[in-house]
Design an enzyme around this catalytic site. Structure first.
Site, short mmCIF file in Angstrom:
data_model
loop_
_atom_site.label_atom_id
_atom_site.label_comp_id
_atom_site.label_asym_id
_atom_site.label_seq_id
_atom_site.Cartn_x
_atom_site.Cartn_y
_atom_site.Cartn_z
N ASP A 37 181.35 42.25 98.76
CA ASP A 37 181.83 41.01 98.13
C ASP A 37 181.63 39.80 99.04
O ASP A 37 182.31 38.79 98.91
CB ASP A 37 183.30 41.16 97.72
CG ASP A 37 184.17 41.53 98.92
OD1 ASP A 37 183.61 41.77 100.01
OD2 ASP A 37 185.39 41.56 98.75
N HIS A 230 155.95 32.38 113.60
CA HIS A 230 157.29 32.40 113.00
C HIS A 230 158.26 33.24 113.83
O HIS A 230 158.95 34.11 113.32
CB HIS A 230 157.23 32.91 111.55
CG HIS A 230 156.67 31.90 110.61
ND1 HIS A 230 156.30 32.20 109.32
CD2 HIS A 230 156.40 30.58 110.77
CE1 HIS A 230 155.83 31.11 108.74
NE2 HIS A 230 155.88 30.11 109.59
N ASP A 247 161.06 24.62 117.54
CA ASP A 247 160.80 24.08 116.19
C ASP A 247 162.12 24.18 115.45
O ASP A 247 162.51 25.27 114.99
CB ASP A 247 159.70 24.90 115.51
CG ASP A 247 159.30 24.33 114.16
OD1 ASP A 247 160.01 23.45 113.64
OD2 ASP A 247 158.26 24.77 113.62
N ASP A 258 161.93 18.34 110.27
CA ASP A 258 161.14 19.48 110.75
C ASP A 258 160.41 19.04 112.02
O ASP A 258 159.34 18.45 111.95
CB ASP A 258 160.14 19.89 109.65
CG ASP A 258 159.32 21.11 110.05
OD1 ASP A 258 159.61 21.71 111.10
OD2 ASP A 258 158.38 21.46 109.30
N HIS A 337 146.82 27.37 112.02
CA HIS A 337 147.58 26.86 110.86
C HIS A 337 147.09 25.48 110.44
O HIS A 337 146.18 24.92 111.03
CB HIS A 337 149.09 26.87 111.15
CG HIS A 337 149.49 26.07 112.36
ND1 HIS A 337 149.42 24.70 112.40
CD2 HIS A 337 149.97 26.45 113.58
CE1 HIS A 337 149.84 24.27 113.58
NE2 HIS A 337 150.18 25.33 114.32
N HIS A 341 152.51 19.47 106.19
CA HIS A 341 152.92 19.76 104.81
C HIS A 341 153.88 18.69 104.34
O HIS A 341 154.50 17.98 105.15
CB HIS A 341 153.59 21.15 104.75
CG HIS A 341 154.66 21.33 105.82
ND1 HIS A 341 155.94 20.86 105.65
CD2 HIS A 341 154.63 21.88 107.06
CE1 HIS A 341 156.65 21.14 106.73
NE2 HIS A 341 155.88 21.75 107.61
N HIS A 348 159.35 22.72 103.41
CA HIS A 348 158.00 22.74 102.84
C HIS A 348 158.18 22.26 101.40
O HIS A 348 158.33 23.06 100.49
CB HIS A 348 157.39 24.13 102.88
CG HIS A 348 157.12 24.63 104.27
ND1 HIS A 348 156.69 25.90 104.54
CD2 HIS A 348 157.22 24.02 105.48
CE1 HIS A 348 156.55 26.05 105.86
NE2 HIS A 348 156.87 24.92 106.44
N GLU A 372 151.56 18.39 112.71
CA GLU A 372 151.97 19.39 113.70
C GLU A 372 150.81 20.21 114.26
O GLU A 372 150.74 21.43 114.06
CB GLU A 372 153.01 20.33 113.09
CG GLU A 372 152.67 20.87 111.70
CD GLU A 372 153.79 21.76 111.13
OE1 GLU A 372 154.18 22.73 111.82
OE2 GLU A 372 154.25 21.48 110.02
N TYR A 376 147.58 27.85 120.66
CA TYR A 376 148.31 29.06 121.02
C TYR A 376 147.37 30.00 121.78
O TYR A 376 146.34 30.40 121.24
CB TYR A 376 148.84 29.74 119.75
CG TYR A 376 149.56 28.75 118.86
CD1 TYR A 376 150.91 28.50 119.04
CD2 TYR A 376 148.86 28.02 117.89
CE1 TYR A 376 151.56 27.55 118.26
CE2 TYR A 376 149.50 27.07 117.11
CZ TYR A 376 150.87 26.84 117.30
OH TYR A 376 151.49 25.89 116.54
N ARG A 394 153.06 23.25 120.35
CA ARG A 394 152.97 22.54 119.07
C ARG A 394 153.81 21.28 119.20
O ARG A 394 154.87 21.29 119.85
CB ARG A 394 153.49 23.40 117.90
CG ARG A 394 153.44 22.70 116.56
CD ARG A 394 153.60 23.62 115.34
NE ARG A 394 154.88 24.26 115.21
CZ ARG A 394 155.11 25.54 115.44
NH1 ARG A 394 154.12 26.34 115.81
NH2 ARG A 394 156.32 26.05 115.31
N GLU A 396 155.34 18.31 116.64
CA GLU A 396 155.50 18.06 115.20
C GLU A 396 156.40 16.87 114.94
O GLU A 396 157.53 16.81 115.44
CB GLU A 396 156.10 19.31 114.52
CG GLU A 396 156.36 19.13 113.04
CD GLU A 396 156.82 20.41 112.35
OE1 GLU A 396 157.43 21.27 113.01
OE2 GLU A 396 156.56 20.54 111.14
N1 GLY Z 1 159.24 24.78 110.71
C1 GLY Z 1 158.28 25.20 109.81
C2 GLY Z 1 157.07 24.41 109.88
O1 GLY Z 1 156.84 23.75 110.86
O2 GLY Z 1 156.31 24.36 108.97
MN MN Z 2 156.40 21.95 109.67
MN MN Z 3 158.37 23.00 112.10
#
Ligand code: GLY
Ligand code: MN
Ligand code: MN
Length: 426
Positions: A37, A230, A247, A258, A337, A341, A348, A372, A376, A394, A396
């Site tokens: 519960d 991730h 991040d 973000d 990547h 976004h 996202h 970003e 790596y 990275r 961002e």
């Molecule tokens: N924190 C997720 C991204 O950078 O897309």
């Molecule tokens: Mn991001």
């Molecule tokens: Mn991010």
């Protein structure tokens, strides 16, 4: 703050897009059970929130369009003292009628009956095609006369692409709290701390400032862990000499931030770390400077691939001619990547990247996106010079497209080597 008037105008804009003789429905998120519960923290469905500002579960919105006229109905859970004792107060029908600028408010118990009535005369039904099956079943039961089913989520997501001034203010507030969190961590000597201790410092700052906490699970990745894109286990001991990729961004009043910063554990970048870092930073600044109405995200991504590839060649990490390396996708090992976004109510943001005709959406005033770039280099990568192995970087930021160019909303978060080292010293 988003005013009731703004929510109303969003609903009106949606109504204008609905076909004549149609019904559209959107539901609140369902409560998710963690075990027995015990429930996961509740968060409202993003599209439902965008149109209503209503944060209770077990609620729904209905739009009924005849020819020109439309009616907006909010369904809420009725007040119930026994339930409220356990789960907290509900707004209830009477209060909701005063608070929300909808045409009608009813108890959620009446939803099926009212839906059935309106669907008898309707030709089209709009609902979110990602809806849970238990809800779809109810809709289908009364949809015998419906000729067209359409995905209402696509219409709302398209509206969410352009942020109003008040939405940008919410995003800015989220970023300002996130700035405090990143700066707090930059000031610490992190040698012999666990990654989760930094996560706690970040999330303490989020919560202390009234944020919902995180907009996504924080990544605190020391040394080689930064090469796991991730990485969320955040359970390793940090060592002097390493970099940490952080991040982390909070969600404030349903709007995300973000932000990624990559910083030294003990305040100072080594010379090879500085070289790699400055290369990525230069690319990031160059890409941000390209953003203005009319430009496309894919153009930014392509340029970032080229610039990072050139940078990798200069540092001796890739060998050969840039054009050839790009063609053979050799850069992807180090930059796997995308450049960024959409961001908004979701980190996202579920806004489209393409128009109905398949063509890519070009930037326009009011869009918000992340930039970003990252590099790596795994600790076991025999192709890269030893001094760069075990490093992930990275950087961002969150960018608003303006009428003539763009505004970096997270510009004040320390980012140059000098700024990061100076904060540590302070
Ligand atoms: N924190 C997720 C991204 O950078 O897309
Ligand atoms: Mn991001
Ligand atoms: Mn991010």
């Amino acid at each position: 703050m988003i005013t009731e008037k703004e929510y109303k105008s969003r609903r009106e804009r949606l109504c204008k897009q609905l076909r004549k003789n149609s019904v559209a429905v959107l539901f609140a998120s369902e409560v998710k059970i963690r075990s027995n519960d015990t429930e996961y923290p509740y968060r409202q469905n993003s599209n439902f929130y965008y149109l209503s500002g209503f944060t209770e579960d077990n609620s729904a919105l209905m739009f009924v369009r005849k020819k020109r006229k439309t009616k907006t109905i909010l369904f809420v859970e009725k007040k119930d003292e026994a339930l409220e004792l356990w789960h907290g107060k509900r707004v209830g029908e009477t209060e909701a009628k005063k608070q929300f600028l909808v045409d009608e408010v009813h108890s959620i118990e009446k939803f099926s009956h009212i839906l059935k009535t309106y669907l008898q005369d309707a030709k089209s039904l709009y609902y979110d095609f990602n809806l849970q099956y238990n809800k779809v079943k109810i809709l289908k039961r009364y949809s015998k006369n419906i000729a067209t089913m359409s995905n209402v989520a696509l219409l709302v997501q398209k509206m969410r692409l352009i942020k109003s001034n008040s939405e940008v203010r919410c995003i800015q507030q989220a970023i300002d709290i996130t700035q405090e969190a990143h700066h707090r961590v930059m000031k610490l000597n992190k040698d012999q701390m666990y990654e989760y201790e930094l996560q706690a410092e970040l999330e303490y700052t989020f919560t202390k400032n009234g944020a919902y906490s995180d907009a996504y699970t924080s990544i605190v990745a020391g040394g080689n862990a930064a090469n796991t894109l991730h990485y969320v286990s955040n359970d390793k001991l940090l060592k002097e000499g390493e970099l940490i990729l952080i991040d982390a961004g909070c969600e404030y009043k349903y709007y995300a931030s973000d932000i990624t910063r990559t910083i030294p554990v003990s305040g100072k970048f080594s010379s090879s770390q500085k070289k790699l870092y400055n290369m990525v930073l230069e690319v990031q600044l160059k890409i941000i400077s390209m953003i203005k109405p009319g430009v496309k995200r894919s153009e930014l991504h392509k340029e970032s691939e080229k610039l990072l590839c050139e940078g990798l060649i200069k540092l001796g990490i890739l060998q050969g001619k840039c054009k050839k390396l790009l063609k053979k996708q050799k850069h992807k090992k180090y930059y796997p990547h995308g450049i960024g976004h959409w961001m908004g109510i979701d980190v996202h943001d579920e806004a489209p990247y393409k128009k109905e005709n398949g063509k890519e959406i070009v930037f326009n005033k009011g869009m918000v996106l992340t930039i970003e770039p990252g590099i790596y280099i795994d600790e076991n990568d025999k192709d890269a010079p030893k001094k760069y192995r075990g490093t992930g970087i990275r950087i961002e930021d969150n960018i608003l497209v303006t009428s003539k160019g763009c505004k970096n909303l997270s510009k004040r978060i320390a980012k140059t080597v000098e700024e990061i080292e100076a904060l540590y010293q302070s």
